[in-house]
Scaffold this motif. Sequence first.
Motif, PDB file in Angstrom:
ATOM      1  N   MET A 214       0.836  -0.979   0.097  1.00  0.00           N
ATOM      2  CA  MET A 214       0.094  -0.131  -0.081  1.00  0.00           C
ATOM      3  C   MET A 214       0.940   1.137   0.023  1.00  0.00           C
ATOM      4  O   MET A 214       1.917   1.393   0.804  1.00  0.00           O
ATOM      5  CB  MET A 214      -0.741  -0.026   1.189  1.00  0.00           C
ATOM      6  CG  MET A 214      -1.310   1.221   1.930  1.00  0.00           C
ATOM      7  SD  MET A 214      -2.208   0.678   3.357  1.00  0.00           S
ATOM      8  CE  MET A 214      -1.721  -0.159   4.333  1.00  0.00           C
ATOM      9  N   THR A 215       0.648   2.296  -0.746  1.00  0.00           N
ATOM     10  CA  THR A 215       1.481   3.318  -1.048  1.00  0.00           C
ATOM     11  C   THR A 215       0.671   4.504  -0.863  1.00  0.00           C
ATOM     12  O   THR A 215      -0.828   4.552  -1.083  1.00  0.00           O
ATOM     13  CB  THR A 215       2.230   3.522  -2.204  1.00  0.00           C
ATOM     14  OG1 THR A 215       1.492   3.251  -3.580  1.00  0.00           O
ATOM     15  CG2 THR A 215       3.158   2.345  -2.113  1.00  0.00           C
ATOM     16  N   GLY A 216       1.133   5.709  -0.688  1.00  0.00           N
ATOM     17  CA  GLY A 216       0.369   6.898  -0.661  1.00  0.00           C
ATOM     18  C   GLY A 216       0.824   7.813   0.272  1.00  0.00           C
ATOM     19  O   GLY A 216       1.592   7.561   1.111  1.00  0.00           O
ATOM     20  N   GLU A 217       0.273   8.798   0.160  1.00  0.00           N
ATOM     21  CA  GLU A 217       0.315  10.121   0.957  1.00  0.00           C
ATOM     22  C   GLU A 217      -0.265  10.054   2.358  1.00  0.00           C
ATOM     23  O   GLU A 217      -1.448   9.959   2.347  1.00  0.00           O
ATOM     24  CB  GLU A 217       0.229  11.547   0.176  1.00  0.00           C
ATOM     25  CG  GLU A 217       0.543  12.609   1.037  1.00  0.00           C
ATOM     26  CD  GLU A 217       1.914  13.196   0.737  1.00  0.00           C
ATOM     27  OE1 GLU A 217       2.479  13.925   1.609  1.00  0.00           O
ATOM     28  OE2 GLU A 217       2.751  12.773  -0.041  1.00  0.00           O
ATOM     29  N   GLY A 218       0.234   9.819   3.428  1.00  0.00           N
ATOM     30  CA  GLY A 218      -0.242   9.730   4.673  1.00  0.00           C
ATOM     31  C   GLY A 218      -1.212   8.589   4.834  1.00  0.00           C
ATOM     32  O   GLY A 218      -2.005   8.451   5.446  1.00  0.00           O
ATOM     33  N   GLY A 219      -0.971   7.412   4.182  1.00  0.00           N
ATOM     34  CA  GLY A 219      -1.523   6.139   4.030  1.00  0.00           C
ATOM     35  C   GLY A 219      -1.636   5.539   5.573  1.00  0.00           C
ATOM     36  O   GLY A 219      -0.995   6.135   6.389  1.00  0.00           O
ATOM     37  N   SER A 220      -2.443   4.551   5.880  1.00  0.00           N
ATOM     38  CA  SER A 220      -2.540   3.961   6.945  1.00  0.00           C
ATOM     39  C   SER A 220      -1.302   3.014   7.491  1.00  0.00           C
ATOM     40  O   SER A 220      -0.946   2.052   6.621  1.00  0.00           O
ATOM     41  CB  SER A 220      -3.745   2.862   6.994  1.00  0.00           C
ATOM     42  OG  SER A 220      -4.043   2.093   7.918  1.00  0.00           O
TER      43      SER A 220
ATOM     44  N   ARG B  97      -1.212   0.652   9.536  1.00  0.00           N
ATOM     45  CA  ARG B  97      -1.601  -0.853   9.736  1.00  0.00           C
ATOM     46  C   ARG B  97      -1.126  -1.852   8.997  1.00  0.00           C
ATOM     47  O   ARG B  97      -1.141  -1.802   7.553  1.00  0.00           O
ATOM     48  CB  ARG B  97      -3.159  -0.738   9.647  1.00  0.00           C
ATOM     49  CG  ARG B  97      -3.733  -0.176  11.229  1.00  0.00           C
ATOM     50  CD  ARG B  97      -5.300  -0.478  11.128  1.00  0.00           C
ATOM     51  NE  ARG B  97      -5.618   0.709  10.939  1.00  0.00           N
ATOM     52  CZ  ARG B  97      -6.974   0.811  10.542  1.00  0.00           C
ATOM     53  NH1 ARG B  97      -7.885  -0.345  10.203  1.00  0.00           N
ATOM     54  NH2 ARG B  97      -7.543   2.040  10.355  1.00  0.00           N
ATOM     55  N   GLY B  98      -0.418  -2.774   9.400  1.00  0.00           N
ATOM     56  CA  GLY B  98       0.115  -3.777   8.583  1.00  0.00           C
ATOM     57  C   GLY B  98       1.544  -3.338   7.909  1.00  0.00           C
ATOM     58  O   GLY B  98       2.151  -4.293   7.304  1.00  0.00           O
ATOM     59  N   CYS B  99       1.709  -2.361   7.980  1.00  0.00           N
ATOM     60  CA  CYS B  99       3.177  -1.811   7.569  1.00  0.00           C
ATOM     61  C   CYS B  99       4.335  -1.980   8.444  1.00  0.00           C
ATOM     62  O   CYS B  99       4.267  -1.384   9.536  1.00  0.00           O
ATOM     63  CB  CYS B  99       3.062  -0.477   6.831  1.00  0.00           C
ATOM     64  SG  CYS B  99       4.753   0.199   6.038  1.00  0.00           S
TER      65      CYS B  99
ATOM     66  N   GLY C 257      12.883  17.936   7.939  1.00  0.00           N
ATOM     67  CA  GLY C 257      12.619  17.804   9.051  1.00  0.00           C
ATOM     68  C   GLY C 257      11.682  16.739   9.522  1.00  0.00           C
ATOM     69  O   GLY C 257      11.127  16.432  10.576  1.00  0.00           O
ATOM     70  N   GLU C 258      11.326  15.955   8.281  1.00  0.00           N
ATOM     71  CA  GLU C 258      10.363  14.562   8.832  1.00  0.00           C
ATOM     72  C   GLU C 258      11.019  13.489   7.852  1.00  0.00           C
ATOM     73  O   GLU C 258      11.748  13.564   6.930  1.00  0.00           O
ATOM     74  CB  GLU C 258       9.059  14.965   8.115  1.00  0.00           C
ATOM     75  CG  GLU C 258       8.976  15.217   6.782  1.00  0.00           C
ATOM     76  CD  GLU C 258       7.564  15.419   6.508  1.00  0.00           C
ATOM     77  OE1 GLU C 258       6.698  16.000   7.446  1.00  0.00           O
ATOM     78  OE2 GLU C 258       7.095  15.013   5.567  1.00  0.00           O
ATOM     79  N   ALA C 259      10.456  12.116   8.255  1.00  0.00           N
ATOM     80  CA  ALA C 259      10.975  11.082   7.558  1.00  0.00           C
ATOM     81  C   ALA C 259       9.686  10.590   7.168  1.00  0.00           C
ATOM     82  O   ALA C 259       8.685  10.305   8.031  1.00  0.00           O
ATOM     83  CB  ALA C 259      11.738  10.126   8.488  1.00  0.00           C
ATOM     84  N   ARG C 260       9.682  10.020   5.926  1.00  0.00           N
ATOM     85  CA  ARG C 260       8.339   9.273   5.477  1.00  0.00           C
ATOM     86  C   ARG C 260       8.696   7.819   5.013  1.00  0.00           C
ATOM     87  O   ARG C 260       9.729   7.648   4.232  1.00  0.00           O
ATOM     88  CB  ARG C 260       7.964   9.999   4.397  1.00  0.00           C
ATOM     89  CG  ARG C 260       6.954  11.031   4.473  1.00  0.00           C
ATOM     90  CD  ARG C 260       6.340  11.604   3.154  1.00  0.00           C
ATOM     91  NE  ARG C 260       5.674  12.727   3.470  1.00  0.00           N
ATOM     92  CZ  ARG C 260       4.482  12.936   3.855  1.00  0.00           C
ATOM     93  NH1 ARG C 260       3.682  12.153   3.855  1.00  0.00           N
ATOM     94  NH2 ARG C 260       3.661  14.251   3.976  1.00  0.00           N
ATOM     95  N   CYS C 261       7.773   7.067   5.492  1.00  0.00           N
ATOM     96  CA  CYS C 261       7.928   5.547   4.995  1.00  0.00           C
ATOM     97  C   CYS C 261       7.560   5.313   3.512  1.00  0.00           C
ATOM     98  O   CYS C 261       6.471   5.931   2.978  1.00  0.00           O
ATOM     99  CB  CYS C 261       6.675   4.481   5.832  1.00  0.00           C
ATOM    100  SG  CYS C 261       6.745   2.852   5.297  1.00  0.00           S
ATOM    101  N   ASP C 262       8.422   4.722   3.021  1.00  0.00           N
ATOM    102  CA  ASP C 262       8.166   4.651   1.542  1.00  0.00           C
ATOM    103  C   ASP C 262       6.922   3.756   0.919  1.00  0.00           C
ATOM    104  O   ASP C 262       6.482   3.866  -0.090  1.00  0.00           O
ATOM    105  CB  ASP C 262       9.527   4.112   0.833  1.00  0.00           C
ATOM    106  CG  ASP C 262      10.722   4.942   0.845  1.00  0.00           C
ATOM    107  OD1 ASP C 262      10.502   6.119   1.057  1.00  0.00           O
ATOM    108  OD2 ASP C 262      11.838   4.504   0.902  1.00  0.00           O
ATOM    109  N   ASP C 263       6.723   3.059   2.072  1.00  0.00           N
ATOM    110  CA  ASP C 263       5.463   2.096   1.720  1.00  0.00           C
ATOM    111  C   ASP C 263       4.116   2.958   2.079  1.00  0.00           C
ATOM    112  O   ASP C 263       3.246   3.071   1.157  1.00  0.00           O
ATOM    113  CB  ASP C 263       5.522   0.854   2.454  1.00  0.00           C
ATOM    114  CG  ASP C 263       6.469  -0.192   1.662  1.00  0.00           C
ATOM    115  OD1 ASP C 263       6.547  -0.092   0.719  1.00  0.00           O
ATOM    116  OD2 ASP C 263       6.623  -1.103   2.440  1.00  0.00           O
TER     117      ASP C 263
END
Length: 85
Positions: A1-7, A9-11, A22-28
Amino acid sequence: MTGEGGSPRGCGHRSGWTQAHGEARCDDCGTRRFTDYGALRPAELPQTTTPPPRRAHKTDRAAARHVARIVRRGIRWGTSGLVGV
């Protein structure tokens, strides 16, 4: 599952993190973690303000009158003010 500000859960955030501004984002899943809290820390301590002596005296007297009224009436601290209920 990918997306901007996704859920998240399960990742398991196993694919890595993209660091920027100043932030880190999960690639998934797009979960954000803030890594730089510099804006929350002021550069210096805030300046203290002290009221003029006359105003400080009036405030202290008003607080003392308020406490005296509470004690005189028998109001219990931290309750609705009803005694014996």
